[in-house]
Design a protein around this motif. Structure first.
Motif, mmCIF file in Angstrom:
data_model
loop_
_atom_site.group_PDB
_atom_site.id
_atom_site.type_symbol
_atom_site.label_atom_id
_atom_site.label_comp_id
_atom_site.label_asym_id
_atom_site.label_seq_id
_atom_site.Cartn_x
_atom_site.Cartn_y
_atom_site.Cartn_z
ATOM 1 N N ASN A 296 10.027 1.218 46.071
ATOM 2 C CA ASN A 296 11.364 0.538 46.264
ATOM 3 C C ASN A 296 12.120 1.004 44.821
ATOM 4 O O ASN A 296 11.782 0.415 43.855
ATOM 5 N N PRO A 297 13.312 1.529 44.971
ATOM 6 C CA PRO A 297 14.142 1.989 43.876
ATOM 7 C C PRO A 297 14.594 0.813 43.124
ATOM 8 O O PRO A 297 14.979 0.823 41.781
ATOM 9 N N GLU A 298 14.555 -0.487 43.684
ATOM 10 C CA GLU A 298 15.264 -1.590 42.679
ATOM 11 C C GLU A 298 14.218 -1.849 41.711
ATOM 12 O O GLU A 298 14.419 -2.506 40.642
ATOM 13 N N ALA A 299 12.661 -1.713 42.067
ATOM 14 C CA ALA A 299 11.610 -1.905 40.896
ATOM 15 C C ALA A 299 11.929 -1.043 39.870
ATOM 16 O O ALA A 299 11.545 -1.216 38.799
ATOM 17 N N ARG B 251 15.326 -0.233 38.478
ATOM 18 C CA ARG B 251 16.270 -0.370 38.030
ATOM 19 C C ARG B 251 16.491 -0.710 36.321
ATOM 20 O O ARG B 251 15.810 -1.715 36.167
ATOM 21 N N GLY B 252 17.314 -0.053 35.745
ATOM 22 C CA GLY B 252 17.134 -0.030 34.286
ATOM 23 C C GLY B 252 16.210 0.784 33.464
ATOM 24 O O GLY B 252 16.200 0.838 32.229
ATOM 25 N N LEU B 253 15.247 1.132 34.120
ATOM 26 C CA LEU B 253 14.076 1.915 33.500
ATOM 27 C C LEU B 253 14.634 3.187 32.926
ATOM 28 O O LEU B 253 14.327 3.952 31.798
ATOM 29 N N PHE C 227 -1.881 1.438 36.692
ATOM 30 C CA PHE C 227 -2.153 -0.057 37.308
ATOM 31 C C PHE C 227 -0.656 -0.765 36.872
ATOM 32 O O PHE C 227 -0.087 -1.618 37.383
ATOM 33 N N ASP C 228 -0.021 -0.171 35.750
ATOM 34 C CA ASP C 228 1.126 -1.044 35.321
ATOM 35 C C ASP C 228 2.165 -0.062 34.495
ATOM 36 O O ASP C 228 1.371 0.918 33.854
ATOM 37 N N ILE C 229 3.331 -0.145 34.274
ATOM 38 C CA ILE C 229 4.159 0.471 33.455
ATOM 39 C C ILE C 229 5.031 -0.696 32.915
ATOM 40 O O ILE C 229 5.647 -1.355 33.563
ATOM 41 N N LYS C 230 5.391 -0.328 31.793
ATOM 42 C CA LYS C 230 6.251 -1.051 30.745
ATOM 43 C C LYS C 230 6.961 -0.387 29.770
ATOM 44 O O LYS C 230 6.661 0.628 29.298
ATOM 45 N N PRO C 231 8.484 -0.864 29.577
ATOM 46 C CA PRO C 231 9.134 0.070 28.470
ATOM 47 C C PRO C 231 8.509 -0.338 27.181
ATOM 48 O O PRO C 231 8.054 -1.355 26.756
ATOM 49 N N TYR C 232 8.711 0.656 26.366
ATOM 50 C CA TYR C 232 8.362 0.827 24.893
ATOM 51 C C TYR C 232 9.648 0.426 24.113
ATOM 52 O O TYR C 232 10.650 0.899 24.337
ATOM 53 N N LEU C 233 9.248 -0.563 23.422
ATOM 54 C CA LEU C 233 10.356 -1.454 22.667
ATOM 55 C C LEU C 233 10.095 -1.041 21.175
ATOM 56 O O LEU C 233 9.266 -1.483 20.625
#
Length: 229
Positions: A45-48, A50-52, A135-141
């Protein structure tokens, strides 16, 4: 109290490494290595996403799918220490862990909206084998995740280690031009186990549909043969 958690892959990586041999020992060591992350149907789903696109780097949480074991040991022998020195498993990034999970920071080059596979992430600098489950993706801050003052433990003195590469131009011509820089960087990182130092031994590395044969002597890696598989 013992709890059991169940996780499942949300995506798989596609890249030029069909085997573990030759994969960089850490993420972001070779930023010319390209890869794609293709998601499972229920996560397209492209909504997942959004903002990446506003982030330059992301964290990948993934599984050591080639090192699944039912038991673990408290100490391991890091290859970069010669394979003989034991360190605590939690002081290393060894794949032989209580839970076979890996963590890598990579550069997010672009997000492609594919007509069949949905959003595909194009990344640089991954240290994963082709087909590794994500298993998961998170933004690098940077403000939270970067610690320039951090101590590096026993890994610090090893970070700048590299080999000089000797490869005849006629051999390099067998490598597609867009793969040459990445291949040479992979070889410079010294794919060999640290305990193997026989200068007569010939090694074979599979990369991007090619087999590269080489030997190493006095910190120089000599490419002997390159062929397409």
């Amino acid at each position: 109290m013992q709890n059991t958690y169940s996780i499942k892959p949300i995506a798989y990586i596609r890249n030029d490494f069909p085997d573990k041999f030759g994969i960089p020992r850490q993420s972001s060591l070779i930023n010319t290595l390209k890869a794609e992350i293709v998601f499972e149907p229920e996560y397209r789903n492209p909504e997942a996403f959004r903002g990446l696109e506003d982030y330059s780097h992301i964290w990948l949480i993934w599984g050591f799918s080639e090192n699944m074991k039912s038991n673990w040991t408290a100490t391991v022998r890091p290859p970069r220490l010669g394979g003989n020195t034991r360190m605590g498993v939690f002081a290393t990034r060894s794949p032989f862990r209580p839970n076979p999970l890996g963590l890598s920071s990579v550069r997010l080059e672009s997000i492609e909206l594919h007509s069949e596979h949905g959003p595909i992430l194009h990344i640089l600098g991954a240290d994963l084998m082709n087909g590794t489950p994500i298993f998961d993706i998170k933004p690098y801050l940077p403000y939270a995740d970067s610690h320039p003052e951090a101590s590096e433990g026993f890994a610090g003195p090893l970070k700048n280690y590299s080999l000089r590469i000797e490869c005849a131009p006629e051999l390099l011509e067998h490598v597609p031009s867009d793969k040459q820089e990445a291949l040479l960087a992979v070889l410079a990182q010294d794919p060999r186990p640290s305990y193997q130092n026989n200068p007569e031994r010939i090694y074979g590395l599979r990369f991007a549909g090619m087999e590269i044969k080489f030997r190493v002597e006095n910190d120089v890696l000599y490419v002997i043969h390159i062929k397409h598989l």
